[in-house]
Design an enzyme around this catalytic site. Structure first.
Site, mmCIF file in Angstrom:
data_model
loop_
_atom_site.group_PDB
_atom_site.id
_atom_site.type_symbol
_atom_site.label_atom_id
_atom_site.label_comp_id
_atom_site.label_asym_id
_atom_site.label_seq_id
_atom_site.Cartn_x
_atom_site.Cartn_y
_atom_site.Cartn_z
ATOM 1 N N LYS A 19 102.952 5.670 -10.202
ATOM 2 C CA LYS A 19 103.962 4.681 -10.111
ATOM 3 C C LYS A 19 103.370 2.956 -9.755
ATOM 4 O O LYS A 19 103.823 1.926 -10.383
ATOM 5 C CB LYS A 19 105.076 4.729 -9.113
ATOM 6 C CG LYS A 19 106.259 3.990 -8.868
ATOM 7 C CD LYS A 19 107.387 4.920 -8.445
ATOM 8 C CE LYS A 19 107.469 5.331 -7.258
ATOM 9 N NZ LYS A 19 107.692 3.910 -6.164
ATOM 10 N N ASP A 317 103.531 7.729 1.546
ATOM 11 C CA ASP A 317 104.367 8.173 0.810
ATOM 12 C C ASP A 317 104.519 9.835 0.911
ATOM 13 O O ASP A 317 105.616 10.347 0.125
ATOM 14 C CB ASP A 317 104.523 7.818 -0.588
ATOM 15 C CG ASP A 317 104.540 6.245 -0.932
ATOM 16 O OD1 ASP A 317 105.382 5.810 0.050
ATOM 17 O OD2 ASP A 317 104.141 5.635 -1.525
ATOM 18 N N ARG A 392 111.879 10.909 -2.697
ATOM 19 C CA ARG A 392 110.725 11.630 -1.856
ATOM 20 C C ARG A 392 111.523 12.773 -0.942
ATOM 21 O O ARG A 392 110.805 13.892 -0.759
ATOM 22 C CB ARG A 392 109.730 10.860 -1.418
ATOM 23 C CG ARG A 392 108.999 10.068 -2.420
ATOM 24 C CD ARG A 392 107.654 9.561 -1.904
ATOM 25 N NE ARG A 392 107.143 8.325 -2.670
ATOM 26 C CZ ARG A 392 106.685 8.366 -3.970
ATOM 27 N NH1 ARG A 392 106.572 9.594 -4.710
ATOM 28 N NH2 ARG A 392 106.190 7.313 -4.590
HETATM 29 C C1 S3P Z 1 103.446 0.732 -2.732
HETATM 30 C C2 S3P Z 1 103.083 0.459 -1.385
HETATM 31 C C3 S3P Z 1 103.555 1.095 -0.511
HETATM 32 C C4 S3P Z 1 104.211 2.384 -0.747
HETATM 33 C C5 S3P Z 1 105.107 2.285 -2.261
HETATM 34 C C6 S3P Z 1 104.382 1.848 -3.329
HETATM 35 C C7 S3P Z 1 102.793 -0.255 -4.092
HETATM 36 O O1 S3P Z 1 104.647 0.231 0.321
HETATM 37 O O2 S3P Z 1 105.259 3.028 0.185
HETATM 38 O O3 S3P Z 1 105.771 3.438 -2.319
HETATM 39 O O4 S3P Z 1 102.842 0.166 -4.913
HETATM 40 O O5 S3P Z 1 102.345 -1.159 -3.533
HETATM 41 P P1 S3P Z 1 104.201 -0.785 1.341
HETATM 42 O O6 S3P Z 1 103.517 -1.850 0.849
HETATM 43 O O7 S3P Z 1 105.625 -1.244 1.944
HETATM 44 O O8 S3P Z 1 103.397 0.124 2.552
#
Ligand code: S3P
Length: 432
Positions: A19, A317, A392
């Site tokens: 993702k 995550d 999740r």
């Molecule tokens: C992500 C960063 C994370 C993660 C999210 C995806 C990304 O969040 O929890 O599911 O793709 O940069 P944070 O930047 O808020 O830690």
């Protein structure tokens, strides 16, 4: 056969596209002049919203057979969209694209669903205001984000105090149309896909790390080249199957083509430390990202673990599914410093805790630390799971059916579409 305590996990499993990488490759190819091709893009709702957003601000993106073909427009050339841009459930989408737009002379209104409309945006916009963008938030905190970008962004040095790849990436995307040198200091534990992709696309970016921090320097004096990119498998989606395979006696799973970036594989380290039998085979590097295959052959029951706050970003995550593993592992597991989990798609710390209790597991929260009193007995189950449409949380407590005497009651399972539309199909394919 229904998915319950008799189920185990087996087969050869290829997880869906990652993702985080899917968002980024759409955004960056959308800023590269010429034809780019993307294979194995995650077709979850979050990523599709980013795709629509990129089209609204000028990129041409079409699906041709199984690939997405992108013709980008150069940095600074974003179009004025004709309507509000809706990011649905996606924090990554709204935060990264806020960054991208902040250094373009256009005016936008960025909106999201109920969950996204209550997630903190100041952590990103406080940085973007400094380069000259005008930003307005609901209650000074939340989306809608009304943003008027600047065509003459000021090159600055940023010091990011929250470990967040989204904050960092928003700033990095603003740098694409900033003349001069933009410098970022941040925690090295956050995912570095934006950096890796920019390097693969020939951009002028330098990255250095010490034991705790990462230092990024970007100059916009080299073009972003178009690229043909195959998105590797998502470790965060695969985590449900990998954890289930480590948990249930008799499971045997081969995982193909999984992204093996160390900022993302913390949960594999954790499962191994808990006694999970996971072998990493055929590690290779493509476009500056490591990819591998994994062999999981369940042999031993899991034991408890303690994670410190510094360990969390690399598995931020995966804490929901690791909490299921901890409930079935002998002894007390402690996950420390889960503050960031309180501002995800839901307050995950609270929902994990409440749902663990509902399925019959002793759980305690102390400030931002979570204590899970695990044992290898089957849990009672039959809990009505509270998921607040957090994908999740839902998938984790669906996997929990494997360790419960009675299946849990999960109403409205549609939110899996945000990150993993094929989840239930894969469950029926890889369990028996
Ligand atoms: C992500 C960063 C994370 C993660 C999210 C995806 C990304 O969040 O929890 O599911 O793709 O940069 P944070 O930047 O808020 O830690």
């Amino acid at each position: 056969m229904p998915f319950n305590y008799r189920s185990k996990i087996h087969g050869t499993y290829t997880p869906p596209g990652d993702k985080s990488i899917s968002h980024r490759i759409l955004i960056l190819t959308g800023q590269a002049v010429g034809r780019s091709e993307i294979s194995n893009l995650l077709e979850g709702e979050d990523v599709m919203n980013t795709l629509k957003a990129m089209k609204l601000i000028g990129a041409s993106i079409k699906k041709e057979r199984r690939k997405y073909v992108v013709y980008g427009i150069p940095p600074g050339g974003l179009f004025q969209p004709s309507k509000s841009i809706d990011f649905g459930n996606s924090g990554t989408g709204i935060r990264l694209i806020s960054g991208l737009i902040s250094s373009n002379n256009i005016e936008v209104n960025l909106i999201g669903d109920r969950s996204l409309s209550n997630r903190p945006m100041r952590r990103v916009t406080e940085h973007l205001s400094k380069i000259g963008a005008f930003i307005n938030l609901k209650k000074d905190l939340y989306p809608p984000i009304k943003l008027k970008g600047t065509g003459s962004a000021i090159p600055l040095t940023f010091n990011i105090l929250i470990p967040s790849a989204q904050i960092k990436s928003a700033i990095m995307l603003s740098a694409l149309n900033t003349n001069g040198t933009v410098k970022v200091k941040e925690f090295k534990s956050t995912r570095d896909h934006t950096e890796n992709m920019l390097k693969s696309m020939g951009y002028n970016i330098k990255v250095k790390e010490n034991t705790r921090h990462r230092f990024i320097e970007m100059k916009n004096n080299k073009k972003l080249k178009s690229i043909n990119y195959t998105v590797p498998g998502d470790p965060s989606s695969a985590a449900f199957f990998i954890t289930a395979a480590c948990l249930k006696p008799g499971s045997k799973l081969l995982v193909k083509n999984i992204l093996f970036n160390k900022t993302r594989t913390g949960f594999i380290k954790t499962l191994k430390a808990m006694g999970g039998n996971i072998k990493i085979v055929g590690k290779r590097k493509i476009h500056n990202e490591f990819i591998a295959d994994l062999k999981i052959d369940q042999k031993k029951k899991l034991k408890s673990i303690t994670l410190n706050s510094d360990d969390i970003p690399q598995q931020v995550d995966e804490i929901p599914i690791l909490s299921i593993a901890a409930s079935f592992a002998n002894g007390l597991s402690v996950f420390k410093g889960l503050k960031e989990l309180t501002v995800k798609e839901s307050n995950r710390l609270l929902l994990i805790h409440e749902n663990l209790i509902k399925i019959g597991v002793k759980s305690v929260i102390n400030k931002f630390d979570l204590y899970i009193y695990g044992n290898q007995n089957l849990k009672n189950g039959a809990g009505i799971i509270k998921h607040e449409n957090d994908h999740r949380i839902l998938m984790s407590f669906f996997i929990a059916n494997m360790i419960c005497k009675k299946n849990n009651i999960i109403k409205d399972k549609t939110c899996v579409k945000t990150s993993y539309p094929m989840f239930f199909k894969h469950i029926s394919q890889f369990s028996n």
